[in-house]
Design an enzyme around this catalytic site. Structure first.
Site, mmCIF file in Angstrom:
data_model
loop_
_atom_site.group_PDB
_atom_site.id
_atom_site.type_symbol
_atom_site.label_atom_id
_atom_site.label_comp_id
_atom_site.label_asym_id
_atom_site.label_seq_id
_atom_site.Cartn_x
_atom_site.Cartn_y
_atom_site.Cartn_z
ATOM 1 N N GLU A 149 20.397 -42.858 16.661
ATOM 2 C CA GLU A 149 19.749 -41.534 16.789
ATOM 3 C C GLU A 149 18.230 -41.640 16.894
ATOM 4 O O GLU A 149 17.565 -40.731 17.376
ATOM 5 C CB GLU A 149 20.150 -40.627 15.618
ATOM 6 C CG GLU A 149 19.541 -40.952 14.252
ATOM 7 C CD GLU A 149 20.284 -42.027 13.459
ATOM 8 O OE1 GLU A 149 21.046 -42.803 14.073
ATOM 9 O OE2 GLU A 149 20.085 -42.100 12.229
ATOM 10 N N CYS A 152 25.400 -46.341 10.115
ATOM 11 C CA CYS A 152 24.909 -47.039 8.930
ATOM 12 C C CYS A 152 25.901 -46.910 7.776
ATOM 13 O O CYS A 152 26.937 -47.547 7.816
ATOM 14 C CB CYS A 152 23.501 -46.561 8.576
ATOM 15 S SG CYS A 152 22.550 -47.869 7.773
ATOM 16 N N ILE A 203 5.637 -29.875 16.966
ATOM 17 C CA ILE A 203 6.207 -29.490 18.268
ATOM 18 C C ILE A 203 5.088 -29.094 19.240
ATOM 19 O O ILE A 203 5.142 -29.422 20.432
ATOM 20 C CB ILE A 203 7.204 -28.304 18.111
ATOM 21 C CG1 ILE A 203 8.342 -28.703 17.159
ATOM 22 C CG2 ILE A 203 7.753 -27.856 19.447
ATOM 23 C CD1 ILE A 203 9.194 -29.845 17.635
ATOM 24 N N LEU A 223 4.493 -24.147 10.698
ATOM 25 C CA LEU A 223 4.241 -23.410 11.940
ATOM 26 C C LEU A 223 4.659 -24.239 13.158
ATOM 27 O O LEU A 223 4.698 -23.726 14.272
ATOM 28 C CB LEU A 223 2.755 -23.047 12.058
ATOM 29 C CG LEU A 223 2.261 -21.965 11.099
ATOM 30 C CD1 LEU A 223 0.790 -21.671 11.351
ATOM 31 C CD2 LEU A 223 3.072 -20.682 11.246
ATOM 32 N N THR A 240 -5.562 -15.070 10.476
ATOM 33 C CA THR A 240 -6.154 -16.043 11.402
ATOM 34 C C THR A 240 -7.675 -16.080 11.244
ATOM 35 O O THR A 240 -8.285 -17.148 11.162
ATOM 36 C CB THR A 240 -5.778 -15.691 12.850
ATOM 37 O OG1 THR A 240 -4.367 -15.816 12.971
ATOM 38 C CG2 THR A 240 -6.469 -16.581 13.857
ATOM 39 N N GLY A 265 23.367 -42.732 4.641
ATOM 40 C CA GLY A 265 23.101 -42.237 3.293
ATOM 41 C C GLY A 265 23.036 -43.366 2.281
ATOM 42 O O GLY A 265 23.201 -44.537 2.619
ATOM 43 N N GLY A 306 27.934 -44.661 7.343
ATOM 44 C CA GLY A 306 29.168 -44.209 7.986
ATOM 45 C C GLY A 306 29.961 -45.381 8.549
ATOM 46 O O GLY A 306 31.191 -45.419 8.470
ATOM 47 N N LYS A 357 -0.929 -8.668 13.095
ATOM 48 C CA LYS A 357 -2.154 -8.709 12.294
ATOM 49 C C LYS A 357 -2.947 -10.003 12.535
ATOM 50 O O LYS A 357 -2.388 -11.096 12.475
ATOM 51 C CB LYS A 357 -1.792 -8.598 10.805
ATOM 52 C CG LYS A 357 -1.263 -7.219 10.440
ATOM 53 C CD LYS A 357 -2.370 -6.204 10.649
ATOM 54 C CE LYS A 357 -1.982 -4.817 10.176
ATOM 55 N NZ LYS A 357 -3.045 -3.850 10.515
ATOM 56 N N HIS A 365 20.673 -47.402 13.615
ATOM 57 C CA HIS A 365 20.511 -45.950 13.782
ATOM 58 C C HIS A 365 20.221 -45.607 15.239
ATOM 59 O O HIS A 365 19.055 -45.491 15.627
ATOM 60 C CB HIS A 365 19.359 -45.443 12.915
ATOM 61 C CG HIS A 365 19.649 -45.501 11.453
ATOM 62 N ND1 HIS A 365 20.135 -44.413 10.755
ATOM 63 C CD2 HIS A 365 19.546 -46.499 10.560
ATOM 64 C CE1 HIS A 365 20.305 -44.752 9.482
ATOM 65 N NE2 HIS A 365 19.958 -46.017 9.341
HETATM 66 N N1 GLN Z 1 23.063 -47.325 1.737
HETATM 67 C C1 GLN Z 1 23.386 -48.188 2.815
HETATM 68 C C2 GLN Z 1 22.540 -49.444 2.804
HETATM 69 O O1 GLN Z 1 21.507 -49.480 2.199
HETATM 70 C C3 GLN Z 1 23.280 -47.465 4.143
HETATM 71 C C4 GLN Z 1 21.894 -47.036 4.480
HETATM 72 C C5 GLN Z 1 21.846 -46.014 5.583
HETATM 73 O O2 GLN Z 1 22.841 -45.350 5.878
HETATM 74 N N2 GLN Z 1 20.696 -45.840 6.198
HETATM 75 O O3 GLN Z 1 22.886 -50.404 3.419
#
Ligand code: GLN
Length: 536
Positions: free
Chosen positions: A510, A382, A19, A15, A192, A355, A384, A188, A508
């Site tokens: 982000e 990372c 946020i 729900l 609730t 990843g 990437g 409805k 990271h």
């Molecule tokens: N798998 C990679 C590492 O462990 C990158 C990790 C990630 O992208 N957070 O270094």
């Protein structure tokens, strides 16, 4: 004295407690109160760090290196203040603490039980945030849905806590659903009523009901809910579906949720909330003057929550550039040298996502080759970044078979290798390089220009790193290590000189982008994509 707000959920999950909590916190903060938000998760994992993104979505990392629920990302993005490991507690952590103390003999021969020992530990974790004296208000979000077996000890702890802290010092906001039955043409209220009844069985009378709905709830429905659930009519708050989560604070302001909360806590509603910069952000977000298409290459793209902080960072960066960022997900497993052009052409920038593991890795490398050779803006985070190093090694420096030892332990060129400190680690939970680390930026680099400073700090979550045995070769070959950790010389940023935007970050970024402070790397990447789109 710190006041406490508990947010529970009823009827169904998803729900949006996170946020609502973040939006309420934003309003209270905008009125001059210091607020923090904590989340309790009822699962047995000590933290979500060991969970697959398909199970749990993104794992959000705090400054102090805790692997946490993605709701903490929303808290930080809304409030622009950092959270810490104290802001996310799981059942697993609670039990671990209690069991550790039991082994130390701390319970002096007593039988250790859910009540009082587990509930005491839960209450301690609520109080810890309030006791530092840093916050006027602590909001605690209870994960799961009221009635779940696993959230019972948390609900019981809230009941006790409220009793112990006395009147006007805490309140419970219950988030519930008002479904619309299309066949009957009606909203409805029964679910609730039932969910409040269940809370009452556990000894908790909610003070405020926030009602998620797809249609406006009129005053008759509000009256009915108020009557059946023992709350004031102004404590029935509508939370209608919004086009962006960033609208929710303003919707809650319209419903006067902040005022109702303050009056129930007997706190003065001193100033009207100052939301000028928030509104300015929304204005830019909703009135873009251009559009860019960014490809997000990753292997968890079926689940949008897996890359939550990245997509939110693009929203912040887009608003800053007054530009709509259309993030198009591309499954790395489906990218091959044969179809890369077809899948990637037309995009104005590519972000290769973080990843773990081998799956989809050659697709990521192929995408990087394509954007590098075609001068399309590239941003690697990372994994990437690591794959940008692999790609450059293989295709430019002639390091045949170059790879990360994560994917290929036998590679002749381990350009990415496991960090020394990681080699003896066998436990999986909480053992990566986690949290904030310092980084020095090279003079005259793109990174330094983007940040506008020489020293930065960013958050990490990985086990592998750039192999410094190859440092000179890369430097001479044109992939510049422009960000270096001053304490251990690890390469944190690589960038290409003669490319409109080609940058990989081992950290990271982000995790630190907020509405008030969009991350400069994202802002500049979007600007580069915009420039590329205009040239096209
Ligand atoms: N798998 C990679 C590492 O462990 C990158 C990790 C990630 O992208 N957070 O270094």
């Amino acid at each position: 004295m710190t006041k406490y707000i508990f947010v529970t959920g009823g009827v169904t999950s998803s729900l949006g407690k996170g946020i609502i909590s973040a939006s309420l916190a934003k309003l209270l903060q905008a009125r001059g109160y210091s607020v923090t938000i904590q989340k309790f998760d009822p699962y047995i994992n000590i933290d979500p760090g060991t969970m697959n993104p398909y199970e749990h979505g993104e794992c959000y990392v705090t400054e102090d290196g805790a692997e946490t629920d993605l709701d903490l990302g929303h808290y930080e993005r809304f409030l622009n203040t950092p959270t810490s490991k104290a802001n996310n507690i799981t059942t697993g952590r609670i039990y671990q603490n209690v069991i550790n103390r039991e082994r130390q003999g701390a319970f002096l021969g007593k039988t250790v039980q859910v009540v009082p020992h587990i509930t005491d530990e839960i209450k301690n974790n609520i109080r810890i945030l309030g006791e530092g004296g840093n916050y006027d208000i602590v909001i605690t979000e209870i994960g799961g849905t009221v009635g779940d077996i696993e959230s019972l000890p948390f609900i019981e702890a809230v009941r006790q806590f409220r009793w112990e802290t006395g009147q006007n010092n805490s309140l419970v906001i219950h988030l519930t659903l008002i479904p619309f039955l299309a066949a009957a043409g009606e909203l409805k209220t029964k679910p609730t009523q039932h969910s409040v009844k269940m809370l009452l069985e556990y000894g908790i009378q909610p003070d405020i009901l926030v009602c998620r709905t797809e249609h406006h709830i009129n005053s008759d429905i509000r009256k009915k809910i108020a009557l059946f659930c023992n709350v004031n009519i102004n404590a029935v708050v509508e939370s209608i579906d919004a086009s962006t989560i960033y609208d929710v604070p303003l919707l809650m302001l319209k419903e006067q949720l902040d005022k109702t909360v303050l009056s129930k806590l007997k706190l003065p509603a001193k100033n009207e909330p100052n939301l000028e910069s928030w509104k300015d952000f929304l204005g830019r977000l909703k009135n873009p003057t251009a559009e860019v298409r960014i490809g997000l290459v990753g292997k968890y793209v079926e689940l949008p929550d897996a890359y939550k902080s990245i997509t939110e960072s693009f929203i912040h960066a887009g608003a800053k550039n007054e530009c709509k960022v259309r993030v198009e997900t591309i499954h790395s497993e489906e990218l091959t040298p044969e179809n890369a052009i077809e899948k990637l052409q037309g995009l104005h920038g590519i972000l290769v996502a973080p990843g773990f593991g081998q799956r989809g890795i050659e697709g990521k490398i192929e995408a990087i080759r394509y954007v590098r050779e075609n001068n399309i803006p590239f941003f690697g985070i990372c994994l990437g970044m690591q794959m940008a190093v692999v790609e450059y090694g293989r295709n430019v420096l002639g390091l045949k078979g170059a790879h990360s030892t994560e994917m290929d332990t036998e590679t002749p060129h381990p350009v990415i290798g496991m960090m020394e400190g990681q080699k003896k680690v066998t436990n999986k939970g909480g053992t990566m390089r986690l949290g904030a680390y310092a980084c020095d930026l090279r003079k005259n680099s793109k990174a330094a220009a983007i940040y506008g400073k020489a020293h930065i700090s960013e958050r990490h979550r990985h086990r592998y790193e750039f192999n410094n045995a190859y440092l000179k070769q890369y430097e001479n070959g044109g992939l510049i290590p422009s960000g270096i950790n001053p304490d251990n010389n690890l390469v944190e940023i690589v960038e290409l000189k003669n490319h409109p935007f080609f940058l990989g970050a081992q950290f990271h970024p982000e995790l630190k982008s907020t509405v008030a402070n969009p991350h400069p790397l994202f802002v500049n990447f979007v600007a580069a994509a915009l420039a590329y789109a205009r040239k096209k």
